[in-house]
Scaffold this motif. Structure first.
Motif, short mmCIF file in Angstrom:
data_model
loop_
_atom_site.label_atom_id
_atom_site.label_comp_id
_atom_site.label_asym_id
_atom_site.label_seq_id
_atom_site.Cartn_x
_atom_site.Cartn_y
_atom_site.Cartn_z
N ARG A 129 5.63 13.07 24.75
CA ARG A 129 5.82 13.64 26.06
C ARG A 129 4.50 14.19 26.58
NH1 ARG A 129 10.26 17.74 25.74
NH2 ARG A 129 10.67 17.24 27.89
N TYR A 130 4.31 14.05 27.87
CA TYR A 130 3.06 14.43 28.53
C TYR A 130 2.77 15.92 28.35
CZ TYR A 130 -0.41 14.79 32.29
OH TYR A 130 -1.56 15.01 33.01
N ALA A 131 3.81 16.75 28.49
CA ALA A 131 3.62 18.21 28.41
C ALA A 131 3.10 18.65 27.05
CB ALA A 131 4.94 18.91 28.72
N ILE A 132 3.42 17.92 26.00
CA ILE A 132 2.95 18.27 24.66
C ILE A 132 1.42 18.15 24.56
CG2 ILE A 132 3.00 17.53 22.24
CD1 ILE A 132 5.91 16.70 22.69
N PHE A 133 0.84 17.22 25.33
CA PHE A 133 -0.59 16.94 25.21
C PHE A 133 -1.45 17.71 26.22
CE2 PHE A 133 1.53 13.33 23.29
CZ PHE A 133 0.90 13.32 22.06
N LEU A 134 -0.84 18.51 27.08
CA LEU A 134 -1.64 19.33 28.01
C LEU A 134 -2.54 20.33 27.29
CD1 LEU A 134 0.77 19.84 31.02
CD2 LEU A 134 -1.37 18.56 30.97
N PRO A 135 -2.10 20.98 26.20
CA PRO A 135 -3.04 21.84 25.46
C PRO A 135 -4.24 21.07 24.90
CG PRO A 135 -0.80 22.34 24.82
CD PRO A 135 -0.73 21.13 25.69
N LEU A 136 -4.03 19.81 24.51
CA LEU A 136 -5.14 18.97 24.05
C LEU A 136 -6.15 18.76 25.18
CD1 LEU A 136 -6.43 17.09 21.91
CD2 LEU A 136 -5.03 15.25 22.86
N HIS A 137 -5.64 18.59 26.40
CA HIS A 137 -6.53 18.43 27.55
C HIS A 137 -7.33 19.71 27.81
CE1 HIS A 137 -8.20 17.25 31.34
NE2 HIS A 137 -7.58 18.24 31.96
N GLU A 138 -6.69 20.85 27.66
CA GLU A 138 -7.40 22.13 27.84
C GLU A 138 -8.50 22.28 26.79
OE1 GLU A 138 -7.10 24.17 30.43
OE2 GLU A 138 -5.65 22.74 31.20
N LEU A 139 -8.22 21.90 25.55
CA LEU A 139 -9.24 21.94 24.50
C LEU A 139 -10.39 20.99 24.83
CD1 LEU A 139 -7.09 21.99 21.24
CD2 LEU A 139 -8.61 23.79 22.06
N TRP A 140 -10.06 19.80 25.35
CA TRP A 140 -11.10 18.83 25.72
C TRP A 140 -11.99 19.39 26.83
CZ3 TRP A 140 -12.30 16.15 30.21
CH2 TRP A 140 -13.27 15.16 30.06
N LYS A 141 -11.38 20.05 27.84
CA LYS A 141 -12.17 20.62 28.93
C LYS A 141 -13.14 21.68 28.39
CE LYS A 141 -9.15 21.97 32.03
NZ LYS A 141 -8.38 22.27 33.25
N GLN A 142 -12.67 22.51 27.47
CA GLN A 142 -13.55 23.52 26.87
C GLN A 142 -14.66 22.86 26.06
OE1 GLN A 142 -13.40 26.78 27.63
NE2 GLN A 142 -15.35 26.84 26.56
N TYR A 143 -14.34 21.80 25.34
CA TYR A 143 -15.33 21.05 24.56
C TYR A 143 -16.43 20.48 25.47
CZ TYR A 143 -16.96 16.59 22.51
OH TYR A 143 -17.70 15.53 22.11
N ILE A 144 -16.05 19.91 26.61
CA ILE A 144 -17.04 19.34 27.54
C ILE A 144 -17.87 20.45 28.18
CG2 ILE A 144 -17.33 18.04 29.69
CD1 ILE A 144 -16.73 16.30 27.26
N ALA B 181 -19.66 11.72 24.39
CA ALA B 181 -18.59 12.66 24.08
C ALA B 181 -17.32 11.95 23.60
CB ALA B 181 -18.26 13.51 25.31
N ASP B 182 -16.51 12.69 22.89
CA ASP B 182 -15.21 12.21 22.46
C ASP B 182 -14.26 12.34 23.65
OD1 ASP B 182 -13.01 11.46 21.05
OD2 ASP B 182 -12.91 13.25 19.79
N LEU B 183 -13.51 11.30 23.96
CA LEU B 183 -12.65 11.31 25.15
C LEU B 183 -11.18 11.60 24.83
CD1 LEU B 183 -14.14 8.32 27.13
CD2 LEU B 183 -14.51 10.74 27.50
N HIS B 184 -10.83 11.85 23.58
CA HIS B 184 -9.44 12.16 23.25
C HIS B 184 -9.04 13.46 23.93
CE1 HIS B 184 -10.60 9.44 19.95
NE2 HIS B 184 -9.35 9.03 20.04
N GLY B 185 -8.05 13.40 24.82
CA GLY B 185 -7.62 14.58 25.56
C GLY B 185 -8.06 14.58 27.00
N GLN C 134 -5.40 7.90 22.21
CA GLN C 134 -6.16 7.19 21.20
C GLN C 134 -7.18 6.31 21.89
OE1 GLN C 134 -2.84 5.31 19.03
NE2 GLN C 134 -3.64 6.32 17.22
N GLU C 135 -8.32 6.16 21.24
CA GLU C 135 -9.34 5.27 21.76
C GLU C 135 -9.71 4.29 20.66
OE1 GLU C 135 -13.93 5.28 23.37
OE2 GLU C 135 -12.95 7.18 22.94
#
Length: 126
Positions: free
Chosen positions: A1-16, A39-43, A65-66
């Motif tokens: 589900r998309y909502a489960i991976f939103l925290p992963l996106h927030e972590l990716w934004k902080q990483y970038i 950069a790693d694009l997962h998230g 996944q990439e």
């Protein structure tokens, strides 16, 4: 589900942000682009902006996944899409910076890409 991976996106934004030293408005775009290339694009939330296959254009979602030749993307409709890199142009947006990724030039695994030296040359794709 998309909502489960939103925290992963927030972590990716902080990483970038950490990788690019804050993404300040006075940051040089080519420096941000060179950092994003390695950069790693997962998230990351990406959108297919151009494609030789019109059915791929407009697909937006989080990269789960990439692989060497494809991205696995989950959309807001909770659908898993497998999008090839070849002949596709992807865009990703972070804090007002929009970056375009030419998939044909990006056919490497994330681990291989981080060690590769990219040459600055113009590209005419699609």
């Amino acid at each position: 589900r998309y909502a489960i991976f939103l925290p992963l996106h927030e972590l990716w934004k902080q990483y970038i942000r950490d990788l690019c030293h804050g993404l300040k408005p006075d940051a040089q775009p080519h420096m941000v682009q060179s950092k994003l290339l390695k950069a790693d694009l997962h998230g990351a939330i990406v959108t297919v902006t151009k494609s030789k296959c019109p059915s791929y254009v407009g697909i937006t979602g989080i990269i789960l996944q990439e692989f060497k030749h494809v991205f696995k993307i989950i959309t807001k409709e909770d659908k898993l899409k497998v999008v090839p890199k070849f002949n596709n142009v992807f865009s990703l947006e972070l804090d007002g910076f929009i970056s375009y990724i030419y998939g044909s030039k990006f056919q490497l695994r994330a681990s291989e890409r981080s060690a590769k030296k990219f040459k600055l040359k113009g590209t005419i794709d699609l």
